[in-house]
Design an enzyme around this catalytic site. Structure first.
Site, PDB file in Angstrom:
ATOM      1  N   LYS A 132      -5.059  -6.865   5.033  1.00  0.00           N
ATOM      2  CA  LYS A 132      -4.779  -5.272   5.619  1.00  0.00           C
ATOM      3  C   LYS A 132      -6.209  -5.361   6.955  1.00  0.00           C
ATOM      4  CE  LYS A 132      -5.935  -1.303   3.064  1.00  0.00           C
ATOM      5  NZ  LYS A 132      -6.003  -0.370   2.216  1.00  0.00           N
ATOM      6  N   SER A 139      -2.707   2.984  -0.045  1.00  0.00           N
ATOM      7  CA  SER A 139      -3.140   2.508   1.521  1.00  0.00           C
ATOM      8  C   SER A 139      -3.277   1.089   2.233  1.00  0.00           C
ATOM      9  CB  SER A 139      -4.583   3.167   2.108  1.00  0.00           C
ATOM     10  OG  SER A 139      -5.448   2.042   1.289  1.00  0.00           O
ATOM     11  N   SER A 199      -4.469   2.117  -3.973  1.00  0.00           N
ATOM     12  CA  SER A 199      -3.602   1.544  -3.432  1.00  0.00           C
ATOM     13  C   SER A 199      -3.900  -0.567  -2.642  1.00  0.00           C
ATOM     14  CB  SER A 199      -5.438   1.645  -1.652  1.00  0.00           C
ATOM     15  OG  SER A 199      -5.395   2.637  -1.269  1.00  0.00           O
TER      16      SER A 199
END
Lengths: 530, 123
Positions: free
Chosen positions: A79, A154, A178
């Site tokens: 990420k 996310s 997330s």
């Protein structure tokens, strides 16, 4: 079978046995990216050259017998809020569009030490604020199961990349769901570990008291293996937990994957005997999609068949988790994001008069609307006159929510519910009404407030072909329990690959849970439908 | 206008919390954000709605409940005061939006008059 369809464990084994090379694995991932990225957009940065160089180096160490770990040679995606020395790290924000960190996050350093290969950085909601990956400055990521839908967020890029087989594993971060929510939407498996299990050093902070880095994989064993690599005490994170036996931590590491292998060797027969699983009735009320409900309850049935004692109970304060979460997370965000001032790194406005205008213009240009919204709310709830009424009130609520979970874990070893109330919404449907979007986090945020470990696991497919996820929650340090139940459940499920990932003609597919088998048009074997 | 926006406008009932221009100005100063007229109006409405929603917490009796910042007791973490990292100057400066003479350059923060006074009083 295509190389990209292998689990990380199987791939690493083949690499150790010299049946495959790390380079071939990297090339297969790059090939998949070339085919899918123009549409999918899971990655912000692909480090093709770097990945091939790492593969070379790792392969030499494997050949020399220096790297023998269970994930050595496996390509992974990160990420884009995890700092990587020399590799651009953007948080999917204009603010950090040109930022190249001078150091590497501890979790990433552990991956490198284990001989894993970093492919690139995945797309996310800007500064991890969002539930759809649509707030990214670099454009939305699509759901690989249906390109008209969001992948969740996310960590949407990480989950989409794992599902689409652009990588074998990924790291995400979870502040209010997330990792778990996009895992559910993309049909993959993700864990939010107990707060303090994985070092946050080098994770660009959103809500520091809630943030945890965690693994995303296509199956439970891979998740366990990756968690083994990244978990552990780190002097560089003062909230990191020591593994010295205090606090219920086993000395000398976790050995999550080892425990699963032992379970497997023992035959998995009635392996959940005596495990008490509570189903919070409050997680099955208004707003829950009937398809999701059916699917999660079918999984509960399966767990009962495997020997677990499953019963419903009342978990209190469920409705208070979201308001408390948004006050706390936004307050921490307003403080954490104060560092983006255009002085030492990141965007700086081109024209300004004086220091304060430089700050203001820089931040107004660098941050997107959702980030501004949260920073402003955070600044407001922390301001004098409102601090007690909002911020302290939320912290008191957090204490009460923790107590509710304590009560629940006095009776149950695990809690089971849906990960999200619906499957993935269509692109463009969520951002118009922020509060409606925040409500989608109803089942996930309380876990972060209470610091608990939790994982999302695929448990079915809805009629639109979108994955359904269930969530298992354990008490602090109960990761092995989570993994054991998830692993047992997974054994009853027939693997289903994301159709987009397949370059070869798909063969016969079956429903994801063999025993429950609700009617599912998409599950008809391909031969029969012709 | 998208379908969502239309629906939203139809549903729109003004938030109970009315955020004044002064408040949003103040929040802008705290958050160091320069908002356009349109952003300002949107922010007033969004914050009002969010606070309406957060008011839900008021239904909860939290008298005598200690605010909980962290789940686990946090203790100060000490270490020997010894330098373990190297000289990261070049690496740190690499990301500087503007740099000069090996330092981060910022707009002038002290005006000439004050700087002169400081110099005089310092002598």
């Amino acid at each position: 079978m295509e190389l990209t369809a292998l689990t990380a464990a199987a791939l690493a084994e083949k690499i150790q046995k010299k049946e495959l090379t790390a380079k071939a694995a990297v090339q297969a991932c790059l090939q998949q990216m070339r085919r899918l990225e123009p549409e999918l957009n899971s990655f912000v940065t692909i480090d093709e050259k770097g990945a091939l160089a790492q593969a070379e180096e790792v392969q030499q160490k494997i050949d020399a017998g220096e790297l023998t770990g269970p994930l050595a040679g496996v390509p992974i995606a990160l990420k884009d809020n995890l700092c990587t020395e020399g590799l651009r790290t953007t948080c999917s924000s204009r603010m950090l569009e040109q930022f190249t960190p001078g150091y590497t996050a501890e979790a990433v350093r552990r991956l490198q030490k284990a001989g894993m290969i970093i492919l690139g950085k995945t797309n996310m909601d800007e500064f991890a604020m969002g539930s759809t990956t649509e707030t990214s400055y670099f454009g939305a990521t699509k759901n690989p199961w249906n390109l008209a839908h969001v992948p969740g967020g996310s960590s949407g890029g990480s989950c989409a990349a794992v599902a689409a087989e652009e990588c074998f594993l990924a790291l995400g971060s979870d502040t209010g769901g997330s990792i778990r929510q996009p895992s559910a939407f993309c049909g993959v498996t993700g864990i939010k570990p107990t707060y303090g299990t994985v070092s946050r050093y080098g994770l660009i902070a959103y809500g520091s008291s809630l943030d945890q880095i965690g693994p995303i994989a296509r199956d439970v064993m891979d998740c366990a293996l990756l968690l083994d690599v990244i978990a552990g005490w780190d002097a560089k994170d003062s909230t990191s937990i020591r593994q010295d036996g205090a606090g219920g931590m086993p000395p000398g590491g976790y050995g999550f994957a080892e425990a699963l292998r032992a379970e497997e060797a023992a035959g998995m027969v009635k392996c959940l005997q005596g495990l008490r699983i509570g189903i919070p009735r409050d997680y099955f009320g208004q707003g829950l999609d009937p398809e999701v409900k059916t699917s999660v309850l079918a999984a509960a049935q399966t767990l009962a068949c495997l020997g677990a004692e499953v019963e419903e109970f009342h978990l209190g304060l469920v409705d208070y988790a979201i308001p408390a979460y948004y006050v706390i997370a936004c307050a921490e965000a307003s403080s954490n994001l104060a560092r983006f001032d255009g002085v030492k790194y990141g965007h700086r406005a081109a024209a300004y008069e004086g220091l304060h205008q430089m700050y203001k213009r820089t931040r107004s240009e660098g941050f997107g609307p959702e980030v501004k919204r949260r920073i402003m709310l955070g600044a407001f709830v922390l301001s004098s006159g409102y601090y007690d009424a909002y911020y302290l009130k939320a912290l008191r609520t957090k204490a009460l929510i923790k107590q509710e979970f304590d009560k629940a874990f006095a009776r149950y070893d695990l809690l089971l519910g849906p990960t999200a109330p619906t499957t993935a919404p269509r692109l463009g449907e969520s951002l118009a009404d922020p509060i409606q979007m925040y409500l989608g986090d109803v089942y996930t945020v309380a876990v972060n407030l209470a610091g608990l470990p939790s994982m999302s696991l695929s448990c079915g497919i809805d009629p639109a072909g979108l994955p359904i996820g269930l969530q298992l929650i354990a008490d602090c340090f109960g990761e092995s329990r989570l993994l054991r139940a998830a692993y047992a459940l997974e054994q009853t499920r027939t693997e289903r690959r994301c159709p987009l990932a397949q370059t070869e003609q798909p063969g016969a597919e079956q429903t994801i849970f063999a025993p429950a088998g609700p009617s599912d048009a998409g599950s008809e074997p391909a031969e029969r439908s012709e | 206008m998208s379908q969502q926006e239309k629906e939203r406008n139809v549903q729109a009932v003004p938030p109970k919390h009315v955020i004044s221009d002064d408040t949003i100005e103040y929040v802008g100063i705290l958050a160091k954000l320069d908002l356009s007229e349109q952003e300002r109006e949107q922010a007033k409405e969004d914050m009002g709605r969010m606070l309406d929603y957060i008011d839900k917490l008021n239904a909860l009796n939290t008298k005598d409940v200690e605010p909980m910042t962290h789940i686990f007791p946090l203790e100060n973490v000490f270490r020997e005061d010894r330098i373990t990292n190297g000289d990261g100057r070049q690496a740190a400066l690499k990301n500087a939006p503007v740099q000069k003479n090996g330092s981060f350059q910022v707009p002038k923060t002290v005006d000439d008059d004050r700087a002169a006074r400081v110099k005089v009083s310092g002598q």
